[in-house]
Design a protein around this motif. Structure first.
Motif, mmCIF file in Angstrom:
data_model
loop_
_atom_site.group_PDB
_atom_site.id
_atom_site.type_symbol
_atom_site.label_atom_id
_atom_site.label_comp_id
_atom_site.label_asym_id
_atom_site.label_seq_id
_atom_site.Cartn_x
_atom_site.Cartn_y
_atom_site.Cartn_z
ATOM 1 N N SER A 1 -6.443 59.119 76.239
ATOM 2 C CA SER A 1 -7.906 59.171 76.326
ATOM 3 C C SER A 1 -8.337 59.600 77.713
ATOM 4 O O SER A 1 -9.307 60.355 77.882
ATOM 5 N N CYS B 1 -13.543 55.891 76.775
ATOM 6 C CA CYS B 1 -12.888 56.234 75.512
ATOM 7 C C CYS B 1 -11.643 55.380 75.315
ATOM 8 O O CYS B 1 -10.846 55.200 76.240
ATOM 9 N N LEU C 1 -16.556 56.272 73.302
ATOM 10 C CA LEU C 1 -15.966 56.898 72.122
ATOM 11 C C LEU C 1 -14.838 56.022 71.629
ATOM 12 O O LEU C 1 -13.993 55.570 72.421
ATOM 13 N N THR C 2 -14.814 55.782 70.333
ATOM 14 C CA THR C 2 -13.727 55.026 69.727
ATOM 15 C C THR C 2 -13.637 55.387 68.255
ATOM 16 O O THR C 2 -14.633 55.776 67.633
ATOM 17 N N HIS C 3 -12.445 55.266 67.714
ATOM 18 C CA HIS C 3 -12.239 55.523 66.292
ATOM 19 C C HIS C 3 -12.586 54.301 65.457
ATOM 20 O O HIS C 3 -12.725 54.396 64.238
ATOM 21 N N HIS D 1 -9.087 54.882 71.717
ATOM 22 C CA HIS D 1 -8.961 55.160 70.288
ATOM 23 C C HIS D 1 -9.111 53.883 69.463
ATOM 24 O O HIS D 1 -9.883 53.842 68.499
ATOM 25 N N SER E 1 -18.321 57.756 67.336
ATOM 26 C CA SER E 1 -17.031 57.747 66.652
ATOM 27 C C SER E 1 -16.554 59.182 66.483
ATOM 28 O O SER E 1 -17.258 60.135 66.822
ATOM 29 N N TYR E 2 -15.359 59.341 65.947
ATOM 30 C CA TYR E 2 -14.795 60.686 65.810
ATOM 31 C C TYR E 2 -13.703 60.697 64.765
ATOM 32 O O TYR E 2 -13.205 59.652 64.335
ATOM 33 N N HIS F 1 -13.734 66.076 66.418
ATOM 34 C CA HIS F 1 -12.545 65.466 67.007
ATOM 35 C C HIS F 1 -12.900 64.875 68.373
ATOM 36 O O HIS F 1 -13.859 65.318 69.016
ATOM 37 N N SER F 2 -12.123 63.922 68.838
ATOM 38 C CA SER F 2 -12.485 63.194 70.053
ATOM 39 C C SER F 2 -12.681 64.096 71.269
ATOM 40 O O SER F 2 -13.683 63.980 71.988
ATOM 41 N N HIS G 1 -9.848 61.579 63.727
ATOM 42 C CA HIS G 1 -8.536 61.655 64.386
ATOM 43 C C HIS G 1 -7.557 62.350 63.439
ATOM 44 O O HIS G 1 -7.143 61.800 62.427
#
Length: 327
Positions: free
Chosen positions: A34, A79, A105-107, A81, A122-123, A134-135, A125
């Motif tokens: 990240s 960020c 930013l985090t999934h 994940h 969010s994004y 995408h991130s 992956h």
């Protein structure tokens, strides 16, 4: 996670940025892969911003440095994940206490990082592909968006146009590289060390490939070498049997890549060269092509890592220590 929802999250964060009385600093804060994503964004700010200062920092280093400029005029973009990286969560707490605007930013929505941040994006992956959600792409959209709403930078639209071509481009590039990827995996499966070299906007990709995909996921000794630093020490390890991966970018930093590659070609027979010019980046809007190059390299490098893991019989998911013990 839908494109519409991610776009709305980005829009909400940028509205908050636009509403700030003043913005003088952006701190890009994360750890590991990240953190590597943050480096191209610092590069964008340094190349494009008129007055805003950008600084990418490891989250623990951010806490240790306690930047004097951190305050109500700062934006902190973090960020993680999983959203659970302790150093990154702590960095956001520190930022909010100082009065900075926090965007994370985090999934994993609902994670500690999400809960501690004022705004969360969010994004998707999917490492073998690339798209506007995408991130790494989302991060750069945020950066260009901030420069647009705060300084009137006009390149955000060109950047979005370039990103629109990415899903098809990434799929084609991975397919086109299949034979080269297979040859690389077969000839490097027993290598004890592999160096990765880049500069400018692409150094973050070299760093990520080195510390995450080679060291962490393949247990291969590695180092990311900045092409501009190559002649100030690292070139002494160049030899006929020492393997290098060279990422050739675009923009003003390319001259460093070309100089380093020209020297390495004289003394090493183990060079793998990935050139943004050969990967379709020049077909994207010229005004932002140097910033889009890292996003093109990302799925291609992942294809190389995936095939190498197959050849080594070492899945990318295998760890010795990470997530297995206290550290």
């Amino acid at each position: 996670m839908t494109t519409e929802r991610i776009n709305a999250q980005i829009g909400n964060a940028l509205s908050a940025v636009a509403a700030r009385e003043s913005v003088t600093d952006i701190f890009f804060v994360a750890c590991g892969g990240s953190y590597a994503h943050m480096l191209p964004n610092q590069y964008i700010v340094e190349r494009e911003a008129k007055a805003i200062i950008g600084n990418a920092l490891n989250a623990a280093e951010f806490k240790a440095r306690a930047p004097k400029r951190l305050g109500k005029n700062s934006i902190v973009i973090a960020c993680s994940h999983s959203g659970t990286t302790p150093e990154t969560v702590e960095a956001v707490k520190i930022a909010r206490a100082a009065g900075a605007l926090t965007i994370s930013l985090t999934h994993d929505l609902g994670s500690p990082l999400d809960q501690e941040s004022e705004f969360t994006v969010s994004y998707v992956h999917a490492p073998m592909t690339m798209s506007p959600i995408h991130s790494a792409a989302v991060l750069q959209r945020l950066t260009f968006g901030i420069l647009k709403v705060r300084e009137g930078n006009t390149k955000a639209d060109d950047f979005d146009k370039g990103l629109a071509a990415f899903p098809a481009l990434a799929e084609k590039l991975v397919a086109d590289q299949r034979d080269k990827v297979a040859e690389f995996a077969e000839t490097h499966k027993r290598e004890a060390i592999i160096y990765t070299m880049a500069s400018g906007a692409n150094f973050g990709q070299a760093y990520s490939f080195s510390i995450c995909l080679l060291q962490e996921m393949q247990w291969v000794h590695s180092a990311a070498i900045h092409a501009g630093e190559y002649f100030h020490g690292p070139f002494e390890i160049t030899d006929f049997d020492v393997p290098f991966i060279h990422l050739m970018g675009l923009g003003p930093s390319r001259v460093m890549d070309e100089r380093a590659l020209a020297f390495a070609k004289k003394y090493s027979k183990r060079l793998t060269v990935l050139d943004a010019r050969d990967l379709g980046v020049t077909s994207l809007p010229e005004s932002v092509s140097e910033y889009l190059a890292p996003l093109v390299f990302s799925p291609v490098l992942r294809a190389y890592a995936d095939k190498l893991s197959e050849a080594k019989g070492h899945p990318l998911t295998v760890r010795r220590y990470m997530w297995k013990m206290e550290y």
